[in-house]
Design a protein around this motif. Structure first.
Motif, PDB file in Angstrom:
ATOM      1  N   PHE A 124       0.865  -1.182   0.000  1.00 57.64           N
ATOM      2  CA  PHE A 124       0.000   0.000   0.000  1.00 57.64           C
ATOM      3  C   PHE A 124       0.902   1.233   0.000  1.00 57.64           C
ATOM      4  CE2 PHE A 124      -3.007  -3.022   2.237  1.00 57.64           C
ATOM      5  CZ  PHE A 124      -3.902  -3.117   1.181  1.00 57.64           C
ATOM      6  N   MET A 125       1.313   1.661  -1.181  1.00 55.26           N
ATOM      7  CA  MET A 125       2.366   2.669  -1.277  1.00 55.26           C
ATOM      8  C   MET A 125       1.919   4.055  -0.859  1.00 55.26           C
ATOM      9  SD  MET A 125       0.616   2.805  -4.137  1.00 55.26           S
ATOM     10  CE  MET A 125       0.099   3.852  -5.481  1.00 55.26           C
ATOM     11  N   ARG A 126       0.592   4.306  -0.819  1.00 52.76           N
ATOM     12  CA  ARG A 126       0.158   5.666  -0.480  1.00 52.76           C
ATOM     13  C   ARG A 126       0.552   6.074   0.936  1.00 52.76           C
ATOM     14  NH1 ARG A 126      -5.605   7.188  -3.176  1.00 52.76           N
ATOM     15  NH2 ARG A 126      -5.284   6.208  -5.206  1.00 52.76           N
ATOM     16  N   ARG A 127       0.742   5.110   1.822  1.00 50.14           N
ATOM     17  CA  ARG A 127       1.179   5.447   3.180  1.00 50.14           C
ATOM     18  C   ARG A 127       2.553   6.119   3.171  1.00 50.14           C
ATOM     19  NH1 ARG A 127      -0.462   0.848   7.551  1.00 50.14           N
ATOM     20  NH2 ARG A 127      -2.475   0.166   6.685  1.00 50.14           N
ATOM     21  N   TYR A 128       3.286   5.976   2.067  1.00 56.85           N
ATOM     22  CA  TYR A 128       4.629   6.539   1.962  1.00 56.85           C
ATOM     23  C   TYR A 128       4.656   7.847   1.176  1.00 56.85           C
ATOM     24  CZ  TYR A 128       6.093   2.074   3.830  1.00 56.85           C
ATOM     25  OH  TYR A 128       6.244   0.973   4.644  1.00 56.85           O
ATOM     26  N   ASP A 129       3.503   8.298   0.703  1.00 55.19           N
ATOM     27  CA  ASP A 129       3.424   9.544  -0.050  1.00 55.19           C
ATOM     28  C   ASP A 129       3.569  10.734   0.880  1.00 55.19           C
ATOM     29  OD1 ASP A 129       2.590  11.162  -2.506  1.00 55.19           O
ATOM     30  OD2 ASP A 129       1.036  11.728  -1.054  1.00 55.19           O
ATOM     31  N   ALA A 130       4.331  11.743   0.471  1.00 60.82           N
ATOM     32  CA  ALA A 130       4.601  12.893   1.333  1.00 60.82           C
ATOM     33  C   ALA A 130       3.317  13.621   1.725  1.00 60.82           C
ATOM     34  CB  ALA A 130       5.558  13.854   0.630  1.00 60.82           C
ATOM     35  N   ASN A 171      -9.970  -2.572  -7.472  1.00 55.64           N
ATOM     36  CA  ASN A 171      -8.673  -2.242  -8.063  1.00 55.64           C
ATOM     37  C   ASN A 171      -8.309  -0.774  -7.918  1.00 55.64           C
ATOM     38  OD1 ASN A 171      -9.629  -4.763  -9.522  1.00 55.64           O
ATOM     39  ND2 ASN A 171      -7.518  -4.647 -10.218  1.00 55.64           N
ATOM     40  N   SER A 172      -9.298   0.079  -7.740  1.00 51.95           N
ATOM     41  CA  SER A 172      -9.047   1.515  -7.683  1.00 51.95           C
ATOM     42  C   SER A 172      -9.196   2.030  -6.252  1.00 51.95           C
ATOM     43  CB  SER A 172     -10.018   2.242  -8.628  1.00 51.95           C
ATOM     44  OG  SER A 172      -9.842   3.632  -8.571  1.00 51.95           O
ATOM     45  N   MET A 173     -10.433   2.077  -5.732  1.00 52.48           N
ATOM     46  CA  MET A 173     -10.658   2.667  -4.412  1.00 52.48           C
ATOM     47  C   MET A 173     -10.125   1.816  -3.265  1.00 52.48           C
ATOM     48  SD  MET A 173     -14.381   4.575  -4.809  1.00 52.48           S
ATOM     49  CE  MET A 173     -15.284   3.202  -5.546  1.00 52.48           C
ATOM     50  N   VAL A 174      -9.631   0.620  -3.548  1.00 52.68           N
ATOM     51  CA  VAL A 174      -9.018  -0.183  -2.488  1.00 52.68           C
ATOM     52  C   VAL A 174      -7.840   0.560  -1.858  1.00 52.68           C
ATOM     53  CG1 VAL A 174      -7.420  -1.444  -4.003  1.00 52.68           C
ATOM     54  CG2 VAL A 174      -8.274  -2.524  -1.931  1.00 52.68           C
ATOM     55  N   HIS A 175      -7.173   1.414  -2.662  1.00 52.47           N
ATOM     56  CA  HIS A 175      -6.092   2.225  -2.089  1.00 52.47           C
ATOM     57  C   HIS A 175      -6.628   3.177  -1.023  1.00 52.47           C
ATOM     58  CE1 HIS A 175      -2.583   1.099  -4.425  1.00 52.47           C
ATOM     59  NE2 HIS A 175      -3.311   1.117  -5.518  1.00 52.47           N
ATOM     60  N   GLU A 176      -7.773   3.819  -1.304  1.00 54.84           N
ATOM     61  CA  GLU A 176      -8.381   4.689  -0.296  1.00 54.84           C
ATOM     62  C   GLU A 176      -8.830   3.891   0.922  1.00 54.84           C
ATOM     63  OE1 GLU A 176      -8.125   7.399  -3.639  1.00 54.84           O
ATOM     64  OE2 GLU A 176      -8.826   5.325  -3.552  1.00 54.84           O
ATOM     65  N   ILE A 177      -9.369   2.698   0.698  1.00 51.30           N
ATOM     66  CA  ILE A 177      -9.819   1.870   1.825  1.00 51.30           C
ATOM     67  C   ILE A 177      -8.685   1.663   2.822  1.00 51.30           C
ATOM     68  CG2 ILE A 177     -10.539  -0.455   2.486  1.00 51.30           C
ATOM     69  CD1 ILE A 177     -12.259  -0.494  -0.065  1.00 51.30           C
ATOM     70  N   ASP A 178      -7.484   1.390   2.312  1.00 56.08           N
ATOM     71  CA  ASP A 178      -6.357   1.202   3.229  1.00 56.08           C
ATOM     72  C   ASP A 178      -5.845   2.519   3.785  1.00 56.08           C
ATOM     73  OD1 ASP A 178      -3.993  -0.333   4.427  1.00 56.08           O
ATOM     74  OD2 ASP A 178      -3.020   1.229   3.224  1.00 56.08           O
ATOM     75  N   VAL A 179      -5.534   3.483   2.914  1.00 57.18           N
ATOM     76  CA  VAL A 179      -4.818   4.668   3.400  1.00 57.18           C
ATOM     77  C   VAL A 179      -5.685   5.521   4.315  1.00 57.18           C
ATOM     78  CG1 VAL A 179      -5.321   6.355   1.541  1.00 57.18           C
ATOM     79  CG2 VAL A 179      -3.085   6.355   2.685  1.00 57.18           C
ATOM     80  N   LEU A 180      -7.004   5.539   4.115  1.00 54.52           N
ATOM     81  CA  LEU A 180      -7.860   6.341   4.989  1.00 54.52           C
ATOM     82  C   LEU A 180      -8.044   5.676   6.347  1.00 54.52           C
ATOM     83  CD1 LEU A 180     -10.495   7.533   2.369  1.00 54.52           C
ATOM     84  CD2 LEU A 180      -8.374   8.656   3.088  1.00 54.52           C
ATOM     85  N   ARG A 181      -8.077   4.350   6.375  1.00 51.83           N
ATOM     86  CA  ARG A 181      -8.094   3.627   7.662  1.00 51.83           C
ATOM     87  C   ARG A 181      -6.823   3.945   8.439  1.00 51.83           C
ATOM     88  NH1 ARG A 181      -5.761  -1.405   8.676  1.00 51.83           N
ATOM     89  NH2 ARG A 181      -6.501  -2.437  10.571  1.00 51.83           N
ATOM     90  N   TRP A 182      -5.670   3.970   7.750  1.00 52.40           N
ATOM     91  CA  TRP A 182      -4.390   4.316   8.376  1.00 52.40           C
ATOM     92  C   TRP A 182      -4.377   5.777   8.812  1.00 52.40           C
ATOM     93  CZ3 TRP A 182      -0.802   7.669   5.836  1.00 52.40           C
ATOM     94  CH2 TRP A 182       0.440   7.805   6.472  1.00 52.40           C
ATOM     95  N   LEU A 183      -4.894   6.653   7.960  1.00 55.36           N
ATOM     96  CA  LEU A 183      -4.896   8.089   8.235  1.00 55.36           C
ATOM     97  C   LEU A 183      -5.669   8.394   9.511  1.00 55.36           C
ATOM     98  CD1 LEU A 183      -3.790  10.549   6.531  1.00 55.36           C
ATOM     99  CD2 LEU A 183      -6.130  10.842   5.720  1.00 55.36           C
TER     100      LEU A 183
END
Length: 336
Positions: A124-130, A171-183
């Motif tokens: 989940f690479m978005r967790r590493y985005d600045a 395939n698309s919003m799954v990134h939001e599902i992870d990064v927003l839970r982390w956020l």
């Protein structure tokens, strides 16, 4: 340990990109071998990059010359690859999803707990985005009060011809599902998916755009727009409405372009441009942690939690109803 000797399973586009990234730009690790479920293709990629080729991915994972594994195969092969790496006692980086279904993710979680140590990191690479990291720091500081609402968007210029209605979530919003839970630092309670008026840009019968609505356990309300055939640009938006402020994720610094009698900004057209630095930081962090004997990125439990929420959102899309997100209790193994 000198360089971490990495064996890569899955030699498609993202796999080859990771070979080039690790062997050409990053430090402390080298992809020394590769394999692919389509054996002959994997051997041809190994020859191209001058690394060892294995016809059978499991043989490569078990080879004593491999310290750690990277899995970039098509989704249905993830479970087998990850379980084999756990059995071999080797750290593994698995591109998302950890596995296509939550029950398969749960089997991986159980195997890792049985092994007695964390070995799995999910891509989940978005967790590493600045930008996301700045939002996370602002939320965690409590300076702006509690988050109340999130408004997000995930837009692509186009998608492959075989894209179907399920892929907007899976395939698309799954990134939001992870990064927003982390956020936000909390799990989801419910999910729903609603359709917008379909664009003329996509194939007939495709529901695009779609809007996913998530509610967290504490009541934070999230809306995520997925518009994957906008015929314009790749654009990610995240706005957090708090008690005392509205926080917007910063956008990349685009170059200014004068062309065709118009002055404007050049914009990204895919995730590899937009998140290039995040991919580099993610893989570098995984190499560093693996050499030091730990996992400090998204865990197998995060992979499981993401697929539980994605399954609920997919069911909500099919039924056009609000669906509860029901997780198993988090084991102590993954807490802290």
């Amino acid at each position: 340990m000198n360089d971490l000797r990495i064996g890569l399973v899955g030699t498609g586009g993202i796999g080859r990109t990771h070979i080039e990234r690790i062997n050409g730009r990053l430090q402390g690790g080298k992809v020394v071998a590769c394999a692919d479920p389509a054996g002959a293709f994997g051997l041809s990629v190994a020859e191209k990059y001058g690394i060892q080729g294995f016809e059978n991915p499991i043989d490569m994972i078990n080879d004593p010359g491999i310290d750690a594994v990277m899995c970039t195969t098509a989704d249905p092969y993830h479970e087998e690859c990850v379980l084999a790496s756990i059995a071999a006692g080797k750290y593994i980086f698995c591109e998302k999803p950890l596995a296509p279904k939550a029950d398969a993710c749960k089997r991986i979680v159980e195997a890792e707990m049985k092994a007695g140590r964390k070995l799995v990191q999910v891509g989940f690479m978005r967790r590493y985005d600045a930008g996301y990291k700045q939002l996370k720091a602002a939320i965690d500081s409590k300076e702006y009060g509690e988050p109340l609402l999130l408004h997000c968007a995930h837009r692509n210029p186009s998608v492959p011809a075989d894209w179907d209605n399920s892929m907007a979530v899976e395939n698309s919003m799954v990134h939001e599902i992870d990064v927003l839970r982390w956020l936000l630092g909390e799990d989801y309670a419910t999910a729903e998916v609603r359709y917008g008026k379909p664009t003329n840009n996509g194939p007939k019968g495709l529901h695009d755009p779609q809007v996913m609505i998530l509610t967290t356990k504490s009541g934070v309300r999230i809306d995520v727009e997925s518009f994957v055939n906008n015929h314009n640009d790749y654009h990610i938006k995240c706005e957090v409405v708090c008690d005392g402020a509205v926080l917007n994720m910063p956008q990349p610094n685009y170059i200014s372009v004068n062309a065709k009698a118009v002055t404007g900004q050049a914009m990204y057209t895919d995730c590899f441009q937009r998140f290039a630095d995040a991919y580099n930081d993610e893989i570098q962090a995984w190499i560093n942690a693996s050499k030091e004997g730990r996992v400090d990125g998204p865990t197998a439990w995060d992979g499981y939690a993401c697929q539980v929420a994605a399954a609920a959102a997919s069911k909500a899309r099919e039924t056009q109803e609000i669906v509860p997100v029901e997780y198993d209790p988090m084991p102590d193994f993954y807490k802290g």
